[in-house]
Design an enzyme around this catalytic site. Structure first.
Site, mmCIF file in Angstrom:
data_model
loop_
_atom_site.group_PDB
_atom_site.id
_atom_site.type_symbol
_atom_site.label_atom_id
_atom_site.label_comp_id
_atom_site.label_asym_id
_atom_site.label_seq_id
_atom_site.Cartn_x
_atom_site.Cartn_y
_atom_site.Cartn_z
ATOM 1 C CE LYS A 1 -22.061 -20.984 11.834
ATOM 2 N NZ LYS A 1 -21.633 -19.924 12.759
ATOM 3 C CB CYS B 1 -15.318 -21.576 16.409
ATOM 4 S SG CYS B 1 -16.962 -21.351 17.143
HETATM 5 C C1 SIN Z 1 -20.270 -19.632 16.067
HETATM 6 O O1 SIN Z 1 -20.136 -19.875 17.275
HETATM 7 O O2 SIN Z 1 -20.967 -20.359 15.335
HETATM 8 C C2 SIN Z 1 -19.649 -18.425 15.494
HETATM 9 C C3 SIN Z 1 -18.175 -18.395 15.581
HETATM 10 C C4 SIN Z 1 -17.447 -18.910 14.397
HETATM 11 O O3 SIN Z 1 -17.957 -18.984 13.266
HETATM 12 O O4 SIN Z 1 -16.273 -19.238 14.561
#
Ligand code: SIN
Length: 311
Positions: free
Chosen positions: A48, A130
Site C-alpha cells: 500500500k 492518488c
Molecule cells: C487510495 O485512495 O488510497 C487509493 C489510490 C492510490 O493508492 O493512489
C-alpha cells in the site's frame, strides 16, 4: 502448466510471473501482505502506498462495487512508511515494490531520504497520482511540478525508483509527461492509477454511492481497460527503452493480461478483480494466459511483448 517462460526482469530483479497486486489491494496489513506471499502465481508484491504518518483514510463507505468495475475514495489508509520499509527489508520469496506517497513535496523528499538511508536495495515506487486525498492535487497532472520533484529526488536517490501515474487522455499529454520522465533514471512507470473523480449515482436512492468528496472517486475494473491499455501503449512508444512499463487497470481475464503485455507491459497488476474474486483470481488468470500463449505457439512473454500491430 507450464513449460511457458513467465519470467520478467525489473530493476535488476527477476519476477517469476508477470502478475502483481495493484497497490492498495490486499497489501495494507501484515496479514494481507502474508496472504500475498502465499499466492504462488504472484510474481511480486507491491505495498500500500506509505505516507510519513499512518493514516486512517477517508470516511466510509469509500469503496463501491459495480457490475462494470468499482469506484473508491480510500484516501491512502496505511500503516505509515516505517511499517512498510520494515516489511520490505525482511526476507521474502518474491521481489517487493515499496510504494510511497507524499502529501507534499517536502514529505516525498523526507520519505525517499529515509529509503535511501535504509538497507533496502529493492524497488521503490513514488505514487504521483492518488486522486482521493482531500484537498491535494494529483501531482503527475502538473508536468512542471513533476519535473521539480524528480529533479530534487534524483539529486540524492540512487536506488531503483519508478513512479505511479494517473491516466492521460490526450496525445499531447503523453508527449509532455514522457518528455519529463525521459530525463530521469527511472526503472519504471506504473500506469494507470484509478480514473480519478468519477461519480456513480444510485438512481433509486437519488444519492451518491461513496461518502468522501461528495461521491467523487477513482474508477477501476473492467470499464478502465481501454484507458489502461492506451496509457501502456502510448507511454511504451514514448519512454526510453530503459524505463519499463507496469500495466495496471481493467484486468478481469487472461486475455486482458495478454493485451497489456502486447501493448508493452513488463508486469501486470490486478486491483478491482482481486476484491471481486479473491486471491484465487491469479491462478485463473495464469491459466487463461497460458491457454492463449499455447494456442498461439508462444513460449515466453518476450514472444509478444510490445508487438501490438496497427492497421
Ligand atoms: C487510495 O485512495 O488510497 C487509493 C489510490 C492510490 O493508492 O493512489
Amino acid at each position: 502448466m507450464s513449460k511457458l517462460n513467465f519470467t520478467s526482469t525489473l530493476g535488476g530483479q527477476t519476477f517469476n510471473s508477470p502478475f502483481l497486486n495493484a497497490s492498495g489491494i490486499h497489501c495494507q496489513t501484515a496479514e494481507e501482505l502474508a496472504d500475498l506471499e502465499g499466492v504462488k502465481e504472484l510474481g511480486g508484491i507491491v505495498t500500500k502506498s506509505a505516507t510519513l504518518e499512518a493514516r486512517a483514510g477517508n470516511d466510509k463507505p469509500r469503496y463501491y462495487d459495480l457490475a462494470y468495475g468499482s469506484i473508491n475514495s480510500m484516501g491512502l489508509p496505511n500503516s505509515g512508511y516505517n511499517f512498510y520499509l520494515d516489511y520490505v527489508q525482511k526476507e521474502h520469496a518474491k521481489p517487493t515494490i515499496l510504494s510511497v506517497a507524499g502529501l507534499s513535496v517536502a514529505d516525498v523528499i523526507k520519505l525517499l531520504k529515509e529509503v535511501q538511508a535504509s538497507d533496502y536495495q529493492g524497488l521503490t515506487e513514488l505514487n504521483l497520482s492518488c486522486p482521493n486525498v482531500i484537498g491535494e492535487p494529483q501531482t503527475a497532472y502538473d508536468f512542471e511540478t513533476t519535473r521539480k520533484v524528480l529533479t530534487e529526488v534524483f539529486s540524492f536517490f540512487t536506488k531503483p525508483l519508478g513512479v505511479k501515474l494517473p491516466p492521460y487522455f490526450d496525445l499531447v499529454h503523453f508527449d509532455q509527461i514522457a518528455a519529463v520522465l525521459n530525463d530521469f533514471p527511472l526503472t519504471h512507470v506504473n500506469t494507470i492509477n484509478s480514473v480519478g473523480n468519477g461519480l456513480v449515482v444510485d438512481v433509486e436512492k437519488e444519492q451518491v454511492v461513496t461518502k468522501p468528496k461528495g461521491g467523487f472517486g477513482g474508477l477501476g475494473g473492467a470499464m478502465v481497460l481501454p484507458t489502461a491499455l492506451a496509457n501502456v501503449r502510448a507511454l511504451r512508444q514514448r519512454l526510453n527503452p530503459s524505463i519499463a512499463i507496469l500495466g495496471t487497470g481493467g484486468v478481469t481475464t487472461g486475455a486482458d493480461v495478454f493485451a497489456h503485455i502486447l501493448c508493452g507491459a513488463q508486469l501486470v497488476s490486478v486491483g478491482t478483480q482481486v476484491i471481486k474474486e479473491g486471491l484465487g483470481v491469479y491462478a485463473r488468470l495464469e491459466k487463461e494466459l497460458s491457454d492463449i500463449m499455447e494456442a498461439k505457439g508462444y513460449t515466453s512473454l518476450e514472444d509478444f511483448r510490445g508487438k501490438l500491430q496497427v492497421m
